[in-house]
Write an enzyme that holds these catalytic residues in place. Structure first.
Site, PDB file in Angstrom:
ATOM      1  N   ASP A  93      -0.047  -1.111  -0.244  1.00  0.00           N
ATOM      2  CA  ASP A  93      -0.045  -0.113  -0.058  1.00  0.00           C
ATOM      3  C   ASP A  93       1.292   1.116   0.129  1.00  0.00           C
ATOM      4  OD1 ASP A  93      -1.768  -1.875   0.363  1.00  0.00           O
ATOM      5  OD2 ASP A  93      -2.704  -0.483   1.664  1.00  0.00           O
ATOM      6  N   HIS A 245       3.811  -2.648   3.284  1.00  0.00           N
ATOM      7  CA  HIS A 245       3.632  -1.215   2.517  1.00  0.00           C
ATOM      8  C   HIS A 245       5.442  -1.074   2.205  1.00  0.00           C
ATOM      9  CE1 HIS A 245       0.966  -1.278   6.205  1.00  0.00           C
ATOM     10  NE2 HIS A 245       0.283   0.068   5.454  1.00  0.00           N
TER      11      HIS A 245
END
Length: 729
Positions: A93, A245
């Site tokens: 993300d 991430h």
């Protein structure tokens, strides 16, 4: 001639007038637009960092709460799916990040694994090459909104905007659209609540599959490589969608964990595939072409341009910051040295100068001012002769002077040929070796000529600059110019005097040694700033040029923006011409080389480059107020203003001026810089296009009177036409 024929030229002039502002204004607007785009893309204004707390779940179907992490509400469906055993879908993300995303991609490529990258529009717009690499290397890309807000707080219109802008960035970066979406701040499917579920259904109605996760590595907490691996590993061979991430902070632990995690689980029989591959669904990417593709590319190019231009502007801001600080530092230190030198007890330039002086007054349509000018000279404490050179005036300027019938005043008439020619004609008619030059709208104090010529007691001095002051300072524009004259010109002159590179003898009040002028060929019409041109020529010829602060002259400054623009346009363009004309001084030897390597760079930096870059201070003020950081931006701007105020106050103190006019300093700094930007940019355009300006005449009002006490005798003057010289009666 008909009324129509009279009106046509005036109308044409009115239509043409704005063109001189058009290009500078367009450039300024373009710069501001690029900064606005950068702020927009960098989420500095539209970002919404609110996160909604947990809400009730009674409106969320049980099959969604108990289902898998892939939620499909397209076409009114309410279904979810899970990943099969021994399959892992890695998801990343908040990227792409220019530092960490390439490292993540390198590790994935090293271990022949695929993943899904949920990119934000802001990051994809700024780093399109990384998005292209993701797609080219076989990974899937999903949307993560443009600005990363909690969509449960947003309207449907804002949600549509977040999706469309995110897609636009993806289309421009990689030429594809995607059907995958992950909401910001999402978690597991059982975390869906009555606030987020309506958003999920609406997202599905727009054609997107919502992807959450069921295994969270919590790498954003940076718990350590071992802990990231432990949390990312599913139990008992189950399949999972793993949340990681590749942006949002230091992701070194994520990269290190990934390099161990992939081979370990691959050795346990796990396959790292794309989401649609793991689910046996059609691919998430749809190629775009035609208008949609070009819209995306245009967006990406615009964002890239905004970042590049902003980078250049930041460098420019740094340059102007250094120039401003350097100039203020030099002015404060060297003007103090100058003040102490001239006020030192026993200081003298040499023998006192008592011989008569010729005062040359070039005049073109100065009917409203010329009488005040000449009468002020009649009060002089130093013996003078006055030569008024009428440069083809059509308003009776010469006749006014002749009718005054003053002793020692002569009028020389010539056809209109410009100020340099008028001064040379006056020089040819002057009787004395020391020559004072002034403008036809200027008023001298009784001591001005005496103070102006005393430096000629030093035989090395070839010219002297006087202290020009604004007489009509009651208007706002006049007050701004008053500040500029006292601070920007006179404080500068003290500095340049100490550095021995005075760039300009002001046309309003200056004195010359005739022999020095004759050696450099008199006043030249090669440039529009004949005063700057001749001053540079004197420096190169080895003469010293100094500043006489007590030789005060009161001049009528422009009273409208149009007149001010015309005057400064001529000054700035003429200064650029003079710098170019004397450019060889940079490589010369002797006095010329000294001036070239000291004076020319200082003049170029402080009089050409600095004013051109100065509006960046205000542009970044606006940028900071809109996008932040507001406090630091305002603090920096007021810091610069405070430094300017200190310099201005010091200059006013040296010139013994009242401080009340400094009240308008902040407004002057905000507005004046923009005018100087337009003037200098237009001057550059004129120079680069080979244009040429005429000696532009300002409209005078005659508001600057003698006002110096005493009575001027009314006696006969003598008129001189052509080259003929006649004795004073």
């Amino acid at each position: 001639m008909s009324d129509r024929s009279h009106r046509a030229p005036a109308a044409a002039r009115r239509r043409r007038l704005p063109l001189r502002y058009l290009l500078p204004s367009l450039l300024l607007v373009a710069v501001i637009a690029m900064l606005m785009l950068r702020g927009y893309v960098h989420s500095e204004i539209l970002a919404d960092h609110r996160i909604r707390p947990e809400a009730a779940t009674d409106k969320v179907p049980e099959k969604i709460l108990d289902g898998g992490p892939v939620i499909d509400t397209r076409g009114g469906r309410e279904t979810s799916r899970s990943i099969g055993e021994h399959q892992l879908v890695l998801t990343f993300d908040d990227g792409p990040d220019p530092e960490w995303t390439p490292k993540v991609l390198d590790v994935l490529k090293k271990h022949d694994a695929h993943a899904v990258f949920f990119v934000t529009g802001t990051m994809a717009s700024r780093h399109p090459d990384l998005v292209r690499r993701m797609v080219d290397e076989g990974h899937e890309v999903g949307l993560h909104t443009f600005n990363h807000p909690d969509l449960s707080y947003q309207s449907k219109k804002r949600i549509d905007w977040e999706l469309s802008q995110n897609q636009l960035a993806l289309e421009g970066a990689a030429g594809v659209r995607t059907s995958l979406f992950r909401p910001p701040y999402s978690s597991f499917a059982d975390a869906m609540d009555d606030a987020s579920w309506p958003v999920t259904k609406y997202i599905g109605s727009r054609g997107y599959i919502t992807v959450v996760n069921n295994t969270d590595s919590e790498d954003w907490k940076r718990p350590g490589v071992d802990e990231i691996i432990r949390r990312a590993t599913p139990k008992g061979g189950k399949g999972a969608i793993v949340l990681m991430h590749d942006s949002g902070g230091n992701r070194s632990q994520t990269v290190a964990a990934l390099d161990r995690f992939l081979p370990e689980l691959q050795g346990s029989g796990y396959k790292f595939a794309n989401l649609t591959e793991a689910l046996g669904m059609p691919g998430a990417h749809t190629p775009v072409s035609g208008l949609e593709l070009w819209k995306g590319k245009a967006w990406v190019y615009a964002v890239e341009a905004s970042d590049n231009i902003t980078g250049v502007l930041v460098v420019g801001l740094a340059v102007i910051g250094v120039l401003v600080m350097s100039r203020f530092g030099l002015m404060l230190v060297l003007s103090g040295v100058h003040a102490r030198r001239v006020r030192r007890k026993g200081f003298a330039w040499g023998r006192p100068i008592t011989e008569p002086v010729s005062v040359l007054v070039p005049a073109f349509n100065e009917a409203k001012c010329i009488e005040n000018t000449v009468r002020s000279l009649m009060l002089s404490e130093h013996p003078i002769e006055v030569v008024v050179i009428d440069d083809g005036s059509t308003d009776g300027t010469a006749r006014i002077v002749e009718n005054m019938r003053l002793p020692g005043v002569r009028v020389v008439r010539q056809h209109n040929a410009g100020k340099p020619a008028a001064l040379n004609r006056g020089l040819a008619n002057a009787r004395f070796d020391l020559v004072v030059m002034m403008d036809g709208d200027t008023v001298f104090e009784p001591a001005t000529v005496r103070e102006l010529v005393q430096p000629f007691g030093d035989p090395s001095v070839g010219a002297v600059a006087g202290n020009a002051k604004v007489g009509n300072r009651d208007s706002l524009i006049g007050a701004w110019q008053h500040i500029e004259y006292v601070m920007g010109f006179n404080l500068d002159r003290r500095m340049y005097d100490i550095l021995r590179c005075m760039p300009t003898i002001p046309g309003a009040v200056g004195a010359f040694r005739r022999s020095a002028l004759e050696r450099v060929g008199g006043m030249s019409d090669d440039t529009l700033a004949e005063d700057t041109d001749v001053t540079m020529a004197l420096h190169r010829d080895g003469w010293r040029v100094v500043y006489a602060e007590k030789a005060r002259a009161w001049t009528e400054a422009p009273e409208t923006v149009q007149q001010l623009w015309s005057q400064r346009y001529r000054w700035s363009y003429g200064t650029m011409q003079a710098i170019w004309k004397h450019r060889r001084a940079l490589v010369d030897k002797g006095p010329s080389g000294r001036f070239g390597r000291v004076g020319l760079p200082l003049v170029s930096l402080f009089m050409v480059l600095a004013p051109l870059l100065a509006p960046l201070i205000d542009i970044f003020l606006i940028y900071g107020l809109v996008f932040g950081p507001t406090e630091k931006t305002v603090g920096a701007w007021f810091g610069v203003l405070a430094l300017q105020a200190v310099c201005a106050a010091y200059a006013f103190r040296l010139d013994k001026e009242r401080m009340t006019h400094l009240i308008s300093l902040p407004l002057q700094q905000l507005l004046y810089r923009q005018l100087m930007y337009v003037v200098l940019l237009q001057s550059w355009i004129t120079a680069l296009t080979g244009g040429r300006l005429r000696w532009q005449k300002l409209r005078r009002t005659g508001v600057v009177g003698v006002g110096l006490g005493g009575r001027v005798p009314h006696q006969r003057s003598t008129s001189v036409s052509g080259d003929e010289r006649r004795p004073v009666a």
